[in-house]
Design an enzyme around this catalytic site. Structure first.
Site, short mmCIF file in Angstrom:
data_model
loop_
_atom_site.label_atom_id
_atom_site.label_comp_id
_atom_site.label_asym_id
_atom_site.label_seq_id
_atom_site.Cartn_x
_atom_site.Cartn_y
_atom_site.Cartn_z
N GLY A 83 0.84 -1.21 0.00
CA GLY A 83 0.00 0.00 0.00
C GLY A 83 0.86 1.24 0.00
O GLY A 83 2.08 1.17 0.14
N LYS A 105 4.25 12.06 -3.25
CA LYS A 105 5.08 10.95 -2.77
C LYS A 105 6.11 11.51 -1.78
O LYS A 105 6.88 12.41 -2.14
CB LYS A 105 5.77 10.29 -3.97
N GLY A 118 7.35 7.33 6.07
CA GLY A 118 6.40 7.99 5.17
C GLY A 118 6.99 9.15 4.38
O GLY A 118 6.28 9.82 3.65
N ARG A 169 3.70 13.34 -8.31
CA ARG A 169 3.74 12.37 -9.41
C ARG A 169 2.40 12.34 -10.12
O ARG A 169 1.35 12.36 -9.49
CB ARG A 169 4.08 10.98 -8.85
N ASP A 241 4.15 -5.05 -7.36
CA ASP A 241 3.57 -3.77 -6.92
C ASP A 241 4.16 -2.61 -7.71
O ASP A 241 3.68 -1.48 -7.60
CB ASP A 241 3.77 -3.55 -5.42
N ASP A 251 8.01 3.64 -10.50
CA ASP A 251 8.99 3.39 -9.45
C ASP A 251 10.43 3.50 -9.95
O ASP A 251 11.03 2.52 -10.40
CB ASP A 251 8.77 2.02 -8.77
P1 AMP Z 1 8.99 0.67 -3.18
O1 AMP Z 1 10.27 0.02 -2.85
O2 AMP Z 1 9.12 2.15 -3.36
O3 AMP Z 1 8.27 0.02 -4.30
O4 AMP Z 1 8.06 0.53 -1.90
C1 AMP Z 1 7.62 -0.70 -1.41
C2 AMP Z 1 6.69 -0.46 -0.25
O5 AMP Z 1 7.38 0.18 0.81
C3 AMP Z 1 5.52 0.44 -0.57
O6 AMP Z 1 4.41 -0.03 0.19
C4 AMP Z 1 5.96 1.78 -0.07
O7 AMP Z 1 4.89 2.63 0.23
C5 AMP Z 1 6.73 1.39 1.17
N1 AMP Z 1 7.73 2.40 1.53
C6 AMP Z 1 8.87 2.70 0.88
N2 AMP Z 1 9.54 3.70 1.50
C7 AMP Z 1 8.80 4.06 2.57
C8 AMP Z 1 8.95 5.02 3.61
N3 AMP Z 1 9.99 5.86 3.69
N4 AMP Z 1 7.97 5.09 4.55
C9 AMP Z 1 6.90 4.28 4.49
N5 AMP Z 1 6.70 3.34 3.55
C10 AMP Z 1 7.64 3.23 2.60
MG MG Z 2 6.92 0.91 -5.45
#
Ligand code: AMP
Ligand code: MG
Length: 462
Positions: A83, A105, A118, A169, A241, A251
């Site tokens: 999510g 983002k 976050g 984004r 995802d 991404d």
């Molecule tokens: P990603 O590697 O960007 O595809 O992210 C994979 C998952 O990790 C997704 O659910 C992102 O929302 C979550 N995520 C990545 N970085 C953060 C962060 N700094 N804080 C919270 N969730 C994160």
């Molecule tokens: Mg991602």
């Protein structure tokens, strides 16, 4: 500011968490993408005053902010709940029948943040801006970057404290393979069906039912991945995802454009097995599409027949991809001969010749063997046969860019940004808007990295 119509927010509550971004200390606009603002039919002057909106401090009229739920296979392993852990969908901006998700983002924690804060550091935000806008200029479907905004807050990362930033984004949608997977895993057939209808209405109005959507996504992904391959691009995190239903690249974490070509090249520091190496990307796309098919199975009628039909449809991916790749590689060498193209790549890999510059050299100076390959006996032979095939220089001009975002240039822009100097970032984004011509302006950006400049590892930057 925007003309929002929020169709995702009208889906059932369990598709998302309705919530606003978390306000930040001191929003400062770093860049606004005027060209994209114009495409979206929004008033750039208004947006330039919109740092508080882009940072999440003010909710614009008509928005219905929410964090989307999804799941996914990450490096082959199942994660039942991911999510938007650091993103908020503000709304869907609609103009002249076109619909764009506008998402922040780095906008603060959500119920899906797990261990994360976050937030996003400035570096990865600049990186996504540079790479996604370059991808667009290169003619490849991608999410876009409308703005970068500093938050005035510090985020803690492995490398140390970093200035926080938010990327605005823009995407055709943020529906992923993993969005279907989460409802399939929960055996929520009603949600699956509503998501299917929503995705078809948005991305494939001519598609009929789940099999129709599957075919549509397969075609879009075959096209997308072939185009990445033709630019030497390595996505780096092709988790389910991170694969869209729209067929847009999404991404820009540890991705990179190869310089010295090798088919097994990997950049991502976390991809220790080379799962997402350049040459594996078409197979991984198929693997991900098989996960989409699996998620859609409950909507495909009696199970046994559905499995049989879905398998048959998926089997068609190799031909779909082969046709897309044939188009790409034929255009790159200006000759409709895939084997001749593959032979060139093989020769290039022997000496790890620069991917972009080798094809560009053949485009602009066909009579000369590209630098770095002149001593290669196979190349001399290949070159003679290629010339004899009368390559079409005009076609090659449209397939072989003069510049790509070279890793050391991206890194340079990021490091300068961290030091408060955004001039290198601006310059890089500017020259990348016209990748198809050699200009005095982009001359410095065409040179491969020296051994000292070479970036061999990239990081997710989460
Ligand atoms: P990603 O590697 O960007 O595809 O992210 C994979 C998952 O990790 C997704 O659910 C992102 O929302 C979550 N995520 C990545 N970085 C953060 C962060 N700094 N804080 C919270 N969730 C994160
Ligand atoms: Mg991602």
């Amino acid at each position: 500011m925007f003309t929002f119509d929020n169709s995702y927010a009208r889906l059932p509550d369990r598709f998302y968490t309705a919530m606003a971004p978390t306000p930040v200390s001191d929003p400062q606009l770093v860049i606004l993408n005027d060209a994209l603002a114009a495409e979206m039919g929004v008033d750039a002057a208004l947006l330039r005053d919109g740092a508080d909106v882009f940072a999440g401090n003010r909710i614009p009229d008509g928005a219905a902010p929410l964090a989307q739920l999804y799941a996914g296979h990450q490096f082959g392993g199942w994660s039942p709940q991911l999510g938007d852990g650091r993103a908020i969908l503000l709304g869907e901006h609609v103009v002249a029948g076109q619909r764009w998700d506008v998402q922040l983002k780095g906008s603060g924690p959500t119920p899906y943040s797990r261990m994360g804060d976050g937030r996003a550091a400035l570096g990865p935000v600049l990186r996504e801006y540079i790479l996604s806008e370059a991808m667009h200029a290169l003619g490849v479907p991608t999410t876009r970057a409308l703005a970068v905004t500093l938050t005035g807050d510090t985020v803690l990362r492995q490398e140390g404290p970093r200035p926080g930033a938010v990327l605005t984004r823009v995407a055709a949608s943020h529906i992923r393979v993993g969005t279907f997977q989460v409802f399939a895993a929960r055996e929520d057939e009603d949600a699956l069906r509503q998501l299917l209808d929503h995705a078809i209405a948005r991305h494939a109005p001519d598609a009929e039912g789940p099999m129709g959507l599957l075919r549509h996504v397969m075609a879009a992904q075959a096209r997308l991945v072939a185009r990445w391959m033709g630019l030497g691009f390595i996505h780096g995190v092709m988790n389910t995802d991170n694969m869209t239903i729209s067929g847009e690249t999404i991404d820009y974490g540890p991705c990179a454009f190869q310089e010295g070509y090798h088919p097994a090249r990997v950049f991502s520091s976390i991809d220790t097995q080379g799962r997402y190496a350049w040459q594996n990307q078409p197979d991984i796309a198929l693997w991900n599409l098989a996960q989409l098919a699996t998620a859609l199975l409950p909507l495909m009628g009696p199970r046994e027949a559905a499995v049989e039909e879905a398998t048959e449809v998926l089997d068609g991916f190799r031909d779909l991809y082969a046709a897309e790749w044939a188009d790409v590689i034929s255009a790159k060498i200006g000759v409709g001969d895939v084997r001749l193209g593959m032979e060139l790549l093989d020769i290039m890999s022997e000496v790890e010749a620069d991917f972009t510059n080798t094809f560009r050299a053949l485009t602009t100076a066909p009579d000369t063997i590209p630098a770095g390959l002149a001593d290669n006996p196979r190349m001399k032979d290949w070159h003679a046969r290629w010339l004899a095939a009368a390559p079409d220089a005009g076609v090659m001009q449209t397939a072989n860019p003069a510049i790509i975002p070279r890793n050391h240039r991206v890194e340079e822009a990021i490091q300068a940004g961290y030091a408060g100097d955004f001039a290198p970032f601006r310059k890089l984004t500017e020259v990348l808007q016209d990748p198809w011509h050699e200009t005095t302006d982009n001359a410095a950006y065409r040179a491969p990295a020296t051994p000292e400049q070479a970036v061999t590892r990239t990081f997710c930057g989460t």
